[in-house]
Design an enzyme around this catalytic site. Structure first.
Site, mmCIF file in Angstrom:
data_model
loop_
_atom_site.group_PDB
_atom_site.id
_atom_site.type_symbol
_atom_site.label_atom_id
_atom_site.label_comp_id
_atom_site.label_asym_id
_atom_site.label_seq_id
_atom_site.Cartn_x
_atom_site.Cartn_y
_atom_site.Cartn_z
ATOM 1 N N ASP A 1 -51.587 -38.985 -17.550
ATOM 2 C CA ASP A 1 -51.427 -40.078 -16.589
ATOM 3 C C ASP A 1 -52.678 -40.120 -15.713
ATOM 4 O O ASP A 1 -52.889 -39.239 -14.877
ATOM 5 C CB ASP A 1 -50.176 -39.829 -15.739
ATOM 6 N N ASP B 1 -54.648 -36.908 -23.485
ATOM 7 C CA ASP B 1 -53.315 -36.704 -24.043
ATOM 8 C C ASP B 1 -53.494 -35.866 -25.303
ATOM 9 O O ASP B 1 -54.111 -36.322 -26.277
ATOM 10 C CB ASP B 1 -52.683 -38.056 -24.377
ATOM 11 N N VAL B 2 -52.974 -34.641 -25.303
ATOM 12 C CA VAL B 2 -53.260 -33.712 -26.404
ATOM 13 C C VAL B 2 -52.623 -34.138 -27.718
ATOM 14 O O VAL B 2 -52.941 -33.571 -28.770
ATOM 15 C CB VAL B 2 -52.818 -32.276 -26.047
ATOM 16 N N TYR C 1 -39.025 -24.241 -29.657
ATOM 17 C CA TYR C 1 -39.975 -23.749 -28.664
ATOM 18 C C TYR C 1 -40.495 -22.356 -29.020
ATOM 19 O O TYR C 1 -41.701 -22.117 -29.035
ATOM 20 C CB TYR C 1 -39.321 -23.721 -27.281
ATOM 21 N N THR D 1 -40.895 -24.321 -13.627
ATOM 22 C CA THR D 1 -41.715 -25.526 -13.682
ATOM 23 C C THR D 1 -40.903 -26.658 -14.297
ATOM 24 O O THR D 1 -39.751 -26.484 -14.671
ATOM 25 C CB THR D 1 -42.979 -25.304 -14.536
#
Length: 252
Positions: free
Chosen positions: A47, A70-71, A174, A209
């Site tokens: 962003d 943006d990866v 994950y 986070t």
């Protein structure tokens, strides 16, 4: 506005560090701490407006600029690397911090193909794509470093012990993405072993986070950032290919 035009000219000779996903959480704290140590910090931001806001927030504490990145966007990653090369011309530290977790509230049997695809796009493929794009700049540094934000959940030796708390954190997409990231780290370390670029993986601990919905984990973003900051700034640099946590080296 170009990176150069938005930068503090007093930092022109400082070491340059690029951090992906640096507009919030641990990435933001890494940026804050590196800027305080005198590095020129480039905020990788999906962003652009948020990136500019972070620059405004951190600029009083050091030389900080923003870069649209943006990866998961291959064309955008390539363009970001071209822009950084043209406007700053060097890079000493790349911290692959951007990461997502799509399955933290799911059992392994509930994890979808989409969960896997989205998780790996950011946590694995994005890291490889960004590293490859910025490696030519890192190779020009006399002390280049790549730091990949991993997790204990990606350690086969740790999870294989079936001990709390890791045995209860059974997040299929994950955890396996972080294991893949650890493997990727070792492959880059082998590939670059005869160059000036060193490669590391880190596990900051259970940090509260946006990645985990700000659930209490006992580690603040500022505390979690210290591992990557230490690896980015230690002189001399540790041996390439290590997996590091707050207390020192970890088992893969």
């Amino acid at each position: 506005m170009s990176i150069v035009e938005s930068a503090d000219s007093t930092g022109d000779t400082a070491r340059v560090a690029l951090i992906t996903g640096a507009t919030a959480g641990m990435g933001l704290e890494i940026a804050r701490q590196l800027a305080a140590k005198g590095l020129k910090v480039v905020i990788g931001a999906r962003d652009v407006e948020r990136g500019d806001s972070v620059v405004t927030e951190l600029r009083e504490g050091g030389d900080v600029v923003a870069l649209a990145l943006d990866v998961t966007d291959s064309a955008g990653v390539s363009q970001a690397a071209i822009r950084l090369a043209g406007e700053i011309g060097r890079l000493d530290v790349l911290i692959n911090n951007a990461g997502i977790a799509r399955d933290q509230h799911k059992r392994p049997t509930e994890t979808t193909l989409q969960d896997f695809r989205e998780t790996y796009e950011t946590n694995v493929f994005g890291v490889a794509m960004v590293t490859n794009a910025f490696l030519p700049l890192l190779m020009k540094s006399e002390d280049g470093r790549v730091i990949n934000q991993s997790a204990l959940l990606g350690s086969h030796s740790m999870t294989a012990r079936m001990e709390p708390p890791l045995v209860k954190l059974n997040w299929l997409a994950y955890n396996s993405s972080k294991a893949a990231l650890n493997s990727l780290t070792l492959e880059y370390a082998k590939h670059l072993r005869e160059t000036s670029v060193k490669v590391y993986a880190t596990s900051p601990g259970q940090v509260a986070t946006a990645l985990n919905g700000y659930r209490a984990g006992g580690v603040t973003p500022a505390e979690g950032a210290e591992v990557a900051v230490r690896l980015a700034t230690l002189d001399p640099a540790p041996t390439s290919g290590g997996f590091w946590g707050p207390a020192g080296r970890l088992d893969w």
